[in-house]
Design an enzyme around this catalytic site. Structure first.
Site, mmCIF file in Angstrom:
data_model
loop_
_atom_site.group_PDB
_atom_site.id
_atom_site.type_symbol
_atom_site.label_atom_id
_atom_site.label_comp_id
_atom_site.label_asym_id
_atom_site.label_seq_id
_atom_site.Cartn_x
_atom_site.Cartn_y
_atom_site.Cartn_z
ATOM 1 N N HIS A 1 26.067 13.656 9.535
ATOM 2 C CA HIS A 1 24.775 14.002 10.120
ATOM 3 C C HIS A 1 24.901 14.079 11.632
ATOM 4 O O HIS A 1 25.806 13.501 12.237
ATOM 5 C CB HIS A 1 23.693 12.996 9.719
ATOM 6 C CG HIS A 1 23.835 11.647 10.361
ATOM 7 N ND1 HIS A 1 23.207 11.309 11.547
ATOM 8 C CD2 HIS A 1 24.536 10.541 9.993
ATOM 9 C CE1 HIS A 1 23.525 10.066 11.867
ATOM 10 N NE2 HIS A 1 24.319 9.571 10.944
ATOM 11 N N CYS A 2 23.976 14.834 12.245
ATOM 12 C CA CYS A 2 23.892 14.879 13.703
ATOM 13 C C CYS A 2 22.588 14.193 14.105
ATOM 14 O O CYS A 2 22.096 13.330 13.376
ATOM 15 C CB CYS A 2 23.963 16.322 14.213
ATOM 16 S SG CYS A 2 22.692 17.401 13.537
ATOM 17 N N VAL A 3 22.001 14.575 15.217
ATOM 18 C CA VAL A 3 20.817 13.874 15.710
ATOM 19 C C VAL A 3 19.611 14.108 14.817
ATOM 20 O O VAL A 3 18.795 13.207 14.616
ATOM 21 C CB VAL A 3 20.504 14.330 17.158
ATOM 22 C CG1 VAL A 3 19.235 13.652 17.673
ATOM 23 C CG2 VAL A 3 21.670 13.994 18.070
#
Length: 468
Positions: free
Chosen positions: A25-27
């Site tokens: 996942h990213c932000v």
């Protein structure tokens, strides 16, 4: 909201654990390498309270969750499955296996240029500040800020040096990123880039004048006459040379004993690549790069209205397919060769148009989830990142996307007819005005108005009629 139950529903909509090859996942988003994207139930997935949208790009399936919440959902996903946590590189590697050769080539360009983009964008913003201070007629008639306040002249000079550094040593930035991407030592890439802008070489920006005057310096090596020129602002020479350097280095490391690698690998790699670059790669790619630049300039000078209409209209489709990364290199080449770019202003206006369409959806819809997603993705688009707006809302409902395309095309038509140019790549949205050559601010503002008003009105009217 029961996050565990929501995550279970996400997992089902994705086709179950067996359909997920790797996940990270990213932000704001779950980033997934899926075995078969056809198994995803997008309608069910996007109906969940925690999900704000989903889209597929560069072989990855991404689920928009939101800042903070995405980390919790990812942890729940890991606890619900037997999967191990993956890094972004793991997901990228898994996703790349499903790409065709063209997609891989585009991804390679993206992998090279995106890491250096913050330096280029920062340089563009600082150049914009410098232009505000040194150009006459912005705040005072026929005078610049430093004409009125000469005590600020040295401060402006420092700003200019800081701003120009990224472009002066652009081959070093590209060399670092490209050699790293091709599997070599990034330090060698930096050295290669610096070799190509060594101060003892004729500066590429003065090459044209030197040709006219017949003063181009020459090396005579074993009977070969080689022009002693640098490659400031050039993209293709260092890009190809970096690939050659990485291949030579990797090959040598396989056959040279560890005990003497430090004495052999770097000197041989750099010497061979350096000679090949100055003899063949540099001159050939210099000609190709200038040919691309001259060709684009010719098209937009002879058929300005058509070029602006087409590029402004197709840019959103380039983003959808990932082709827009290719034009990042073209923009950098234009800035390096001519000092400005006429393509980048249309990129900024396209992003603004996508944001305007999604803001219209925010005001028109009665769906709370859609309203929240539209608001956050609209802000993101106006700050230069359009994927959440495009994939999460506009393409999902189709008519906002095409309304934005119309606005972007007409805005591109206008700014091209007015010859609007940017000093550099900047923030591809509303703050992009600071990267525009100061003499074209008014025209860019009109283009921005077109890119906001048309998509907003068209999207709002259709959304209200369809009772979205």
């Amino acid at each position: 909201m029961d996050l565990r139950q929501q995550t279970e529903e996400i997992l089902k909509a994705l086709g179950g654990e067996e359909n997920i090859h790797a996940a990270t996942h990213c932000v704001t988003r779950l980033r997934l390498a899926l075995n078969d994207e056809e198994q995803v139930d997008k309608e069910k997935l996007e109906s969940l309270d925690v999900v704000r949208g989903s889209f597929s790009t560069n072989g990855q399936f991404q689920v928009v969750i939101g800042q903070g919440t995405v980390d919790k959902v990812y942890k729940e996903l890991m606890s619900l499955t037997n999967m191990e946590q993956s890094s972004k590189e793991d997901v990228k590697t898994a996703s790349a296996q499903k790409m065709n050769p063209l997609q891989r080539a585009i991804k390679t360009l993206a992998d090279i240029f995106i890491p250096i983009l913050p330096a280029i964008v920062t340089a563009g913003l600082l150049l914009g500040i410098n232009n505000i201070l040194v150009n006459p007629g912005i705040f005072y008639d026929e005078q610049s800020v430093i004409d009125v306040f000469p005590q600020w002249a040295d401060v402006t000079n420092v700003i200019a040096i800081i701003a120009n550094t990224a472009f002066t040593f652009l081959p070093a930035l590209i060399g670092w990123s490209a050699v790293k991407r091709f599997g070599g030592s990034e330090l060698f890439g930096i050295v290669l880039g610096l070799i190509l802008v060594h101060p003892d070489l004729l500066n590429a920006w003065t090459y044209g004048d030197a040709v006219k005057d017949g003063t181009v310096p020459i090396w005579n090596i074993l009977g070969l006459e080689i022009e002693k020129i640098g490659y400031q602002g050039q993209v293709l020479p260092v890009l190809i040379a970096s690939w050659v350097l990485a291949r030579i280095e990797v090959g040598l490391r396989k056959v040279i004993p560890d005990s003497i690698q430090m004495l052999v690998v770097a000197p041989v790699s750099l010497l061979v690549t350096g000679f090949l670059t100055f003899i063949a790669i540099g001159p050939a790619m210099f000609a190709v790069g200038n040919g691309i630049t001259d060709g684009l300039i010719f098209i937009f000078e002879q058929y300005a209205w058509l070029g602006g209409l087409i590029y402004g209209g197709i840019y959103p489709f380039l983003v959808v397919t990932g082709f827009h990364h290719t034009f990042l290199a073209v923009d950098i080449q234009l800035v390096g060769s001519t000092g400005t770019t006429f393509l980048w202003p249309m990129l900024a206006l396209s992003n603004i148009a996508q944001g305007a369409a999604v803001f219209a959806m925010m005001l028109a819809t009665k769906d709370e989830n859609l309203r929240g997603l539209s608001g956050t993705s609209g802000v993101s688009a106006w700050l230069g990142v359009t994927e959440p707006a495009m994939f999460g809302v506009n393409i999902r409902y189709k008519f906002p996307f095409f309304a934005a395309v119309i606005g972007s095309a007409l805005a591109g038509l206008y700014v091209t007819l007015e010859s609007v140019k940017a000093t550099s790549i900047g923030v591809g949205g509303v703050p992009g005005v600071f990267s525009i050559v100061s003499g074209f601010w008014f025209e860019f503002m009109i283009g921005m108005t077109i890119a906001i008003v048309i998509p907003f009105i068209v999207t709002f009217i259709i959304a209200k009629r369809r009772n979205v």
